[in-house]
Write an enzyme that holds these catalytic residues in place. Structure first.
Site, PDB file in Angstrom:
ATOM      1  N   LYS A 170       0.840  -1.200   0.000  1.00 42.66           N
ATOM      2  CA  LYS A 170       0.000   0.000   0.000  1.00 42.66           C
ATOM      3  C   LYS A 170       0.876   1.252   0.000  1.00 42.66           C
ATOM      4  CE  LYS A 170      -1.801   2.876   2.965  1.00 42.66           C
ATOM      5  NZ  LYS A 170      -1.939   4.140   2.240  1.00 42.66           N
ATOM      6  N   GLU A 225      10.599   0.985   9.819  1.00 44.56           N
ATOM      7  CA  GLU A 225      11.566   2.047   9.486  1.00 44.56           C
ATOM      8  C   GLU A 225      10.862   3.358   9.768  1.00 44.56           C
ATOM      9  OE1 GLU A 225      14.594   1.462   8.441  1.00 44.56           O
ATOM     10  OE2 GLU A 225      14.585  -0.519   7.538  1.00 44.56           O
ATOM     11  N   CYS A 236      13.726  10.919   6.082  1.00 44.87           N
ATOM     12  CA  CYS A 236      13.786  10.394   7.450  1.00 44.87           C
ATOM     13  C   CYS A 236      15.169  10.584   8.048  1.00 44.87           C
ATOM     14  CB  CYS A 236      13.401   8.925   7.448  1.00 44.87           C
ATOM     15  SG  CYS A 236      14.300   8.007   6.197  1.00 44.87           S
TER      16      CYS A 236
HETATM   17  P1  NAP Z   1       2.738   7.942   8.085  1.00 41.18           P
HETATM   18  O1  NAP Z   1       1.702   8.946   8.320  1.00 41.18           O
HETATM   19  O2  NAP Z   1       3.148   7.080   9.210  1.00 41.18           O
HETATM   20  O3  NAP Z   1       2.257   7.065   6.854  1.00 41.18           O
HETATM   21  C1  NAP Z   1       3.025   6.017   6.321  1.00 41.18           C
HETATM   22  C2  NAP Z   1       2.108   5.027   5.646  1.00 41.18           C
HETATM   23  O4  NAP Z   1       1.272   4.401   6.630  1.00 41.18           O
HETATM   24  C3  NAP Z   1       1.139   5.647   4.644  1.00 41.18           C
HETATM   25  O5  NAP Z   1       0.959   4.743   3.582  1.00 41.18           O
HETATM   26  C4  NAP Z   1      -0.104   5.800   5.481  1.00 41.18           C
HETATM   27  O6  NAP Z   1      -1.273   5.892   4.703  1.00 41.18           O
HETATM   28  C5  NAP Z   1      -0.092   4.529   6.281  1.00 41.18           C
HETATM   29  N1  NAP Z   1      -0.878   4.564   7.514  1.00 41.18           N
HETATM   30  C6  NAP Z   1      -1.410   5.627   8.166  1.00 41.18           C
HETATM   31  N2  NAP Z   1      -2.046   5.220   9.289  1.00 41.18           N
HETATM   32  C7  NAP Z   1      -1.922   3.871   9.335  1.00 41.18           C
HETATM   33  C8  NAP Z   1      -2.353   2.867  10.254  1.00 41.18           C
HETATM   34  N3  NAP Z   1      -3.036   3.171  11.364  1.00 41.18           N
HETATM   35  N4  NAP Z   1      -2.048   1.573  10.001  1.00 41.18           N
HETATM   36  C9  NAP Z   1      -1.331   1.237   8.908  1.00 41.18           C
HETATM   37  N5  NAP Z   1      -0.910   2.151   7.999  1.00 41.18           N
HETATM   38  C10 NAP Z   1      -1.183   3.452   8.211  1.00 41.18           C
HETATM   39  O7  NAP Z   1       4.086   8.612   7.572  1.00 41.18           O
HETATM   40  P2  NAP Z   1       4.214   9.652   6.391  1.00 41.18           P
HETATM   41  O8  NAP Z   1       3.765  10.966   6.918  1.00 41.18           O
HETATM   42  O9  NAP Z   1       3.618   9.129   5.142  1.00 41.18           O
HETATM   43  O10 NAP Z   1       5.795   9.649   6.138  1.00 41.18           O
HETATM   44  C11 NAP Z   1       6.664  10.394   6.855  1.00 41.18           C
HETATM   45  C12 NAP Z   1       7.340   9.582   7.955  1.00 41.18           C
HETATM   46  O11 NAP Z   1       8.001   8.460   7.398  1.00 41.18           O
HETATM   47  C13 NAP Z   1       8.395  10.363   8.667  1.00 41.18           C
HETATM   48  O12 NAP Z   1       8.289  10.173  10.053  1.00 41.18           O
HETATM   49  C14 NAP Z   1       9.689   9.764   8.158  1.00 41.18           C
HETATM   50  O13 NAP Z   1      10.778   9.915   9.019  1.00 41.18           O
HETATM   51  C15 NAP Z   1       9.303   8.359   7.956  1.00 41.18           C
HETATM   52  N6  NAP Z   1      10.214   7.681   7.014  1.00 41.18           N
HETATM   53  C16 NAP Z   1      11.100   6.771   7.511  1.00 41.18           C
HETATM   54  C17 NAP Z   1      11.995   6.135   6.668  1.00 41.18           C
HETATM   55  C18 NAP Z   1      12.977   5.142   7.196  1.00 41.18           C
HETATM   56  O14 NAP Z   1      13.546   4.418   6.399  1.00 41.18           O
HETATM   57  N7  NAP Z   1      13.190   5.055   8.481  1.00 41.18           N
HETATM   58  C19 NAP Z   1      11.982   6.413   5.307  1.00 41.18           C
HETATM   59  C20 NAP Z   1      11.068   7.353   4.819  1.00 41.18           C
HETATM   60  C21 NAP Z   1      10.184   7.971   5.709  1.00 41.18           C
HETATM   61  P3  NAP Z   1      -1.758   7.376   4.241  1.00 41.18           P
HETATM   62  O15 NAP Z   1      -0.771   7.882   3.289  1.00 41.18           O
HETATM   63  O16 NAP Z   1      -3.056   7.145   3.628  1.00 41.18           O
HETATM   64  O17 NAP Z   1      -1.835   8.174   5.520  1.00 41.18           O
END
Ligand code: NAP
Ligand code: MG
Length: 499
Positions: free
Chosen positions: A196, A270, A304
């Site tokens: 997804k 991650e 990130c």
């Molecule tokens: P997010 O809000 O956590 O969303 C990530 C993914 O999870 C999206 O596909 C989101 O869908 C989905 N999601 C949301 N709520 C969920 C739930 N309750 N259960 C399962 N899936 C759910 O993060 P983001 O704002 O997209 O991305 C930014 C974050 O990613 C930052 O904190 C960044 O540091 C982190 N990141 C980490 C890495 C790493 O390798 N460590 C790499 C890249 C990014 P929707 O899009 O529909 O909300």
């Protein structure tokens, strides 16, 4: 002084006034509507619902995307299970490898189109999509294709077995690349996939679905279902998933961890970061400043592992600050499709609001804010590159992930002091060290609690190198040999007569 200012102004103006060099939108075909990719076909969602994906640089709608509900998730997981049992786990490993190679080559063939779509849908500069995201995605498929028939050599003495069906959820900052990081190792290890993408940036994952279809991957081996957080939650909670691979925020990572507690599902998480970039007084300062700029303003700070906290040794602080401010003025913010652009659009209105909220918090906390004087477009979501000085270690802007082009700067005197300050956050994903001395690099790399530490460089990625976090940045590794293990059952020892 007047002459110096004039010279600088001329330099800034000439950088900003480069003639536009736009990439053509015509290099990409975007359908007006996308369905779910399940069992090798694009199918209408059982939910019958769709939502729009916009271009954050113009706020124009690009396409409509299916919003998968729990029944759609169930259908995709069933397709992945059947494909696993009947086809994928039985296929000779070298045949699996051929499919992965084919996908890698097709990504290269369609690199221009994929880059254009990535930039239109997500707002990142075309230079980055073209030179970083898309080639890195292809490289991941190439790298893991090579491992498919060599798994026993990766884990000597073990008889590696796939886990089954992997549920994978990815964020919006590196959409195609994250899809590659997830799908390539799953296929190489013999697992099937339901992926997804993030709701704001699903288009390149859907293009990847077209590539996978064209590559003739057996139906159901990879399923790509679009939707919101509720879709992700339904995938996490589905009873027939064996492994969750999640990249995203620490908050959602914690929800997932709670949801799978007490089940047999394996997971890699991650999550967020708040990386320290450390400049010692013996560092080549121009190179270090360029690395800091790349570390935080690259991809609008939507990274990130962004080097969002800068620590400068006191004796060179003034020099570094001057150089940073000068460099900030030459950064070009604007149309992501222009090849001159350094900083593109913030991915969404919500994310821009979050960044602006932190800019206010920083000032309320008593930090001093400096922004580039560059003009930003009136339409779309943009943020000037920003630095904060006079920052307290305990302040929210130095502890919390902002995920935007915002850098905090603090000073230090000794190695021990900077190690303590750098480690003083809930996160531990990455760090950077700038110094002329190898001994200092070794001292810091062993003491910094971060999954990746770059020395005299920043934001370097390679499929052979593992990536992942300490503390609230998550657990498990992606990339390299380490990235295979989370997709395998390694409990069984090798029976020697097999070899
Ligand atoms: P997010 O809000 O956590 O969303 C990530 C993914 O999870 C999206 O596909 C989101 O869908 C989905 N999601 C949301 N709520 C969920 C739930 N309750 N259960 C399962 N899936 C759910 O993060 P983001 O704002 O997209 O991305 C930014 C974050 O990613 C930052 O904190 C960044 O540091 C982190 N990141 C980490 C890495 C790493 O390798 N460590 C790499 C890249 C990014 P929707 O899009 O529909 O909300
Ligand atoms: Mg979009």
């Amino acid at each position: 002084m007047a002459t110096k200012n004039n010279t600088l102004k001329l330099k800034f103006d000439s950088a900003r006034n480069l003639a536009p060099a736009p990439e053509s939108k015509n290099a990409a075909t975007i359908a007006s509507r996308y369905d779910l990719f399940v069992n090798g076909k694009f199918e209408k969602p059982l939910s019958r619902k769709y939502f729009g994906s916009i271009n954050p640089a113009t706020e124009e709608k690009l396409s409509e995307i299916a919003d998968a509900n729990a029944a759609d998730v169930d259908k995709a997981v069933k397709a992945a299970r059947v494909a696993y049992d009947r086809t994928w786990k039985k296929m000779p490993a070298k045949e699996r490898g051929k499919y992965i190679f084919r996908i890698a080559r097709m990504i290269q063939e369609k690199a221009r189109e994929l880059s254009v779509i990535e930039t239109l849908d997500g707002g990142k500069p075309i230079r980055e999509s073209r030179d970083f995201d898309v080639p890195t995605a292809a490289n991941h498929f190439f790298y893991y294709a090579g491992w498919a028939d060599k798994l026993p050599f990766a884990f000597p003495g073990k008889d590696p077995e796939p886990l089954g069906v992997a549920g994978q959820i990815i964020p919006w900052n590196f959409p195609l690349m994250m899809a590659a990081w997830k799908i390539a190792p799953s296929l190489a290890t013999g697992n099937t996939v339901v992926l997804k993408p993030a709701e704001n940036t699903s288009l390149t994952a859907l293009k990847l679905a077209e590539i996978i279809q064209e590559a003739d991957l057996p139906p159901g081996v990879v399923n790509i279902i679009t939707g919101t957080g509720a879709t992700g939650a339904a995938l996490v909670n589905h009873a027939d998933i064996n492994k969750i691979a999640f990249t995203g925020s620490t908050d959602v990572g914690k929800i997932i961890q709670r949801a799978i507690a007490g089940t047999n599902k394996k997971a890699t998480l991650e999550l967020g970061g708040k990386a320290a970039n450390i400049i010692f007084d013996d560092a080549p300062l121009d190179q270090a400043v360029e690395g800091v700029i790349n570390g935080i303003f690259f991809n609008q700070g939507h990274v990130c592992c962004a080097g969002s906290r800068l620590y400068v040794q006191e004796s060179v602080y003034k020099q570094v600050l001057r150089k940073l401010k000068d460099r900030l003025e030459t950064l070009i913010v604007g149309d992501p499709m222009d090849k001159n652009t350094d900083i593109g659009a913030i991915n969404s209105k919500e994310q821009l609001n979050t960044i602006n909220k932190y800019l206010k918090i920083g000032q309320q906390e008593g930090a001093e804010m400096y922004q580039s004087s560059v003009d930003i477009p009136g339409k779309g979501f943009f943020c000037r590159p920003t630095i904060f000085t006079n920052v307290a270690q305990s302040s929210r802007i130095s502890q919390e992930e902002i995920f935007g082009p915002v850098l905090t700067i603090q000073t230090f005197r000794t190695d021990d002091e900077v190690i303590e300050k750098a480690n003083n956050t809930p996160y531990g994903l990455s760090a950077g060290v700038w110094t002329d001395k190898g001994s200092k690099i070794f001292n810091l790399t062993t003491k910094l609690r971060a999954g990746v530490v770059w020395a005299n460089t920043y934001n370097q990625f390679d499929p052979t190198s593992p990536f992942g976090g300490y503390k609230e940045s998550g657990y498990g590794r992606e990339g390299g040999l380490h990235g295979l293990a989370p997709y395998l059952n390694l409990d069984k020892d090798c029976s020697f007569n097999r070899w």
